[in-house]
Motif scaffolding. Structure first.
Motif, mmCIF file in Angstrom:
data_model
loop_
_atom_site.group_PDB
_atom_site.id
_atom_site.type_symbol
_atom_site.label_atom_id
_atom_site.label_comp_id
_atom_site.label_asym_id
_atom_site.label_seq_id
_atom_site.Cartn_x
_atom_site.Cartn_y
_atom_site.Cartn_z
ATOM 1 N N TRP A 1 8.941 -1.329 -7.398
ATOM 2 C CA TRP A 1 9.187 -2.726 -7.058
ATOM 3 C C TRP A 1 8.276 -3.180 -5.917
ATOM 4 N N GLY A 2 8.186 -2.363 -4.859
ATOM 5 C CA GLY A 2 7.350 -2.749 -3.713
ATOM 6 C C GLY A 2 5.881 -2.801 -4.060
ATOM 7 N N GLY A 3 5.396 -1.825 -4.824
ATOM 8 C CA GLY A 3 3.986 -1.833 -5.189
ATOM 9 C C GLY A 3 3.622 -2.937 -6.151
ATOM 10 N N GLY B 1 4.089 -3.412 -15.038
ATOM 11 C CA GLY B 1 3.136 -2.879 -16.007
ATOM 12 C C GLY B 1 1.722 -2.795 -15.443
ATOM 13 N N MET B 2 1.292 -3.822 -14.712
ATOM 14 C CA MET B 2 -0.034 -3.779 -14.080
ATOM 15 C C MET B 2 -0.110 -2.684 -13.030
ATOM 16 N N LEU B 3 0.992 -2.446 -12.313
ATOM 17 C CA LEU B 3 1.003 -1.370 -11.318
ATOM 18 C C LEU B 3 0.815 -0.015 -11.988
ATOM 19 N N ILE B 4 1.519 0.220 -13.089
ATOM 20 C CA ILE B 4 1.371 1.487 -13.804
ATOM 21 C C ILE B 4 -0.051 1.633 -14.335
ATOM 22 N N LEU C 1 0.819 -1.213 0.000
ATOM 23 C CA LEU C 1 0.000 0.000 0.000
ATOM 24 C C LEU C 1 0.852 1.261 0.000
ATOM 25 N N LEU C 2 1.810 1.340 0.913
ATOM 26 C CA LEU C 2 2.646 2.537 0.991
ATOM 27 C C LEU C 2 3.504 2.719 -0.260
ATOM 28 N N PRO C 3 4.224 1.679 -0.757
ATOM 29 C CA PRO C 3 4.965 1.873 -2.010
ATOM 30 C C PRO C 3 4.069 2.254 -3.184
ATOM 31 N N LEU C 4 2.846 1.696 -3.217
ATOM 32 C CA LEU C 4 1.933 2.021 -4.305
ATOM 33 C C LEU C 4 1.552 3.492 -4.269
ATOM 34 N N ALA D 1 2.483 -9.394 -8.578
ATOM 35 C CA ALA D 1 3.299 -10.610 -8.636
ATOM 36 C C ALA D 1 2.656 -11.718 -7.805
ATOM 37 N N THR D 2 2.075 -11.366 -6.661
ATOM 38 C CA THR D 2 1.366 -12.352 -5.846
ATOM 39 C C THR D 2 0.111 -12.852 -6.556
#
Length: 328
Positions: A122-124, A155-158, A53-56, A129-130
């Motif tokens: 990376w963290g978000g 890519g999914m995070l972006i 949550l925080l990295p995101l 990845a999970t």
């Protein structure tokens, strides 16, 4: 050799897809849902949500904070819009996370800011990845390689960060229309219905992208519509009823944990519906732990003991002595 041994095991204990597809039923779906350890993966997904949550938010608000670094009122408006879009029980926790993310992005500069964004990406991305690992079990697919898996997660995070903009807009549209339209019961009811439809639409797009992109296999568009729509409706109902459930006996942090657990459960439920009723994925005959244990035992039995290799040059075969018949 491994495939020659493993394929019969798959067909023998129900892992692979047989030629004759069994009929789908509610009991079979419940069996697949439980045997895949879906409740366990929901807890894993909730934990990953909290850790990511925080990295995101650092990644999302870091970019926005860098763009609007000269205008603090715009940054605060973005924070208020994100927080107001959340359930009441989670608003305090989300507000603390967003303010920490904004402060971290505002205090960073130059190379430090770039390094922070890289680590935040990376963290978000661990969240997706999970999801990729969980969908590997749900859809019975092979794992992606390290590089391909993490590129997909980033890519999914972006893509998820881009959707945050639409989530903020959809959350602010009803309040904007209430202020613009005349004060009447009909108008307020129409705005309420329009807000629900808009929130379901945004959630439907989010689930649709997750179910189409993350599984490591080609997925037909029509096979994910039902699961994505049902997950979006359940999420909207959950957002309405969840504050009533925890208003009196749960704090903000406990409510945040429960919120992400049920959110992860909804994601997995939609994926299981798509996999079982549309992709016709075969159920495990037993729970995941028992299945892995039986698969390993059968693999060992079919492979058999490995005979040692003898160097014939070092140990030449000895001549067999001639048989001599002896009298009694």
């Amino acid at each position: 050799m491994f495939d020659a041994v493993w394929r019969p095991i798959q067909r023998g204990i129900g892992f692979g897809q047989g030629n004759a597809q069994p009929r789908r039923s509610l009991i079979g779906f419940v069996k697949k849902f439980l045997n895949d350890w879906s409740l366990v993966w929901s807890a894993v997904l909730a934990y990953t949500f909290i850790v990511s949550l925080l990295p995101l938010f650092v990644t999302a608000f870091g970019i926005l904070g860098f763009i609007f670094r000269a205008n603090s009122s715009v940054r605060q408006t973005i924070i208020d819009a994100i927080v107001d879009a959340q359930p009441n029980a989670t608003q305090e926790g989300i507000r603390q996370v967003t303010e920490i993310a904004m402060d971290s992005a505002r205090s960073g500069a130059g190379g430090i800011f770039a390094i922070g964004i890289i680590f935040s990406l990376w963290g978000g991305s661990r969240l997706f990845a999970t999801m990729d690992d969980i969908f590997t079990i749900i859809y019975r697919t092979r794992q992606r390689g390290f590089l391909k898996k993490n590129l997909l997660a980033i890519g999914m995070l972006i893509l998820f960060i881009i959707l945050i903009v639409f989530i903020v807009v959809s959350a602010g549209v009803p309040s904007f229309l209430i202020n613009v339209l005349p004060d009447s019961r009909g108008a307020q009811f129409g705005i309420f219905v329009a807000g629900i439809v808009l929130s379901i639409t945004v959630a439907f797009v989010l689930f649709l992208l997750i179910y189409l992109i993350i599984p490591n296999k080609p997925i037909r568009f029509k096979y994910v519509l039902c699961g994505a729509l049902l997950a979006a409706i359940l999420l909207d109902i959950f957002l309405i009823l969840f504050p009533l459930y925890i208003r009196r006996f749960m704090g903000s942090f406990v409510g945040l944990i429960a919120f992400f657990y049920y959110f992860g459960l909804i994601i997995i439920l939609g994926a299981q519906i798509n996999a079982d009723f549309f992709d016709r994925i075969q159920q495990f005959p037993d729970g995941l732990g028992t299945f892995v244990s039986e698969a390993f035992e059968r693999l060992v039995r079919r492979a058999g003991p490995i005979a040692p290799v003898i160097n014939q040059a070092q140990y030449p075969p000895r001549p067999r002595p001639a048989y001599v018949r002896r009298p009694y």
